[in-house]
Design a protein around this motif. Structure first.
Motif, PDB file in Angstrom:
ATOM      1  N   LEU A 132       1.052  -1.373  -0.078  1.00  0.00           N
ATOM      2  CA  LEU A 132       0.032   0.029   0.094  1.00  0.00           C
ATOM      3  C   LEU A 132       0.831   1.209  -0.054  1.00  0.00           C
ATOM      4  N   LEU A 133       1.836   1.302   0.744  1.00  0.00           N
ATOM      5  CA  LEU A 133       2.795   2.289   0.811  1.00  0.00           C
ATOM      6  C   LEU A 133       3.270   2.566  -0.556  1.00  0.00           C
ATOM      7  N   GLU A 134       3.880   1.643  -1.115  1.00  0.00           N
ATOM      8  CA  GLU A 134       4.513   1.562  -2.507  1.00  0.00           C
ATOM      9  C   GLU A 134       3.548   2.082  -3.565  1.00  0.00           C
ATOM     10  N   GLN A 135       2.323   1.751  -3.514  1.00  0.00           N
ATOM     11  CA  GLN A 135       1.338   2.173  -4.400  1.00  0.00           C
ATOM     12  C   GLN A 135       0.923   3.574  -4.174  1.00  0.00           C
ATOM     13  N   LYS A 136       1.014   4.176  -2.950  1.00  0.00           N
ATOM     14  CA  LYS A 136       0.591   5.488  -2.566  1.00  0.00           C
ATOM     15  C   LYS A 136       1.747   6.403  -3.059  1.00  0.00           C
ATOM     16  N   GLY A 137       3.007   5.919  -3.411  1.00  0.00           N
ATOM     17  CA  GLY A 137       4.200   6.608  -3.494  1.00  0.00           C
ATOM     18  C   GLY A 137       5.096   7.125  -2.274  1.00  0.00           C
ATOM     19  N   VAL A 138       4.505   6.588  -1.258  1.00  0.00           N
ATOM     20  CA  VAL A 138       5.303   7.072   0.205  1.00  0.00           C
ATOM     21  C   VAL A 138       6.729   6.589   0.478  1.00  0.00           C
ATOM     22  N   CYS A 139       6.879   5.342   0.016  1.00  0.00           N
ATOM     23  CA  CYS A 139       8.280   4.840   0.275  1.00  0.00           C
ATOM     24  C   CYS A 139       8.330   3.547  -0.683  1.00  0.00           C
TER      25      CYS A 139
END
Length: 104
Positions: free
Chosen positions: A89-96
């Motif tokens: 989820l974090l990768e999909q949101k471009g967070v990390c």
């Protein structure tokens, strides 16, 4: 035979970073930005029940290499499947990105 020299692209990236740092006010501005960003993370950690700093001693925490532990609602460590979903989820949101290799 390989020559051990830095790539010019790497050198240019470094010079660009130095120009940016100078443009925002140099070392004092970089330190302030790092402290402000860390405060956002610390404030978030303080108000959640599922996230805590890996380092339990506040004085020993790094504000440039931040590590957290995630907990399940029971207070136990979060299971590996839930961690994998969260990481995705974090990768999909471009967070990390590329955070999965650091710790189980």
């Amino acid at each position: 035979e390989t020559i051990n020299t830095p790539s010019m692209m790497c050198v240019e990236d470094y010079l660009d970073a130095l120009r940016w740092a100078k443009s925002i006010g140099g070392l004092p501005a970089l330190l302030a930005k790092s402290a402000a960003n860390f405060k956002v993370l610390a404030d978030f950690e303080a108000k959640t029940g599922w996230l805590e700093f890996l380092c339990a001693v506040p004085e020993h925490r790094s504000n440039t290499s931040v590590c957290f532990k995630m907990k399940a609602p029971s207070g136990e460590p979060m299971g590996s499947d839930a961690v994998a979903k969260f990481r995705k989820l974090l990768e999909q949101k471009g967070v990390c990105f590329d955070i999965g290799a650091y710790r189980d």
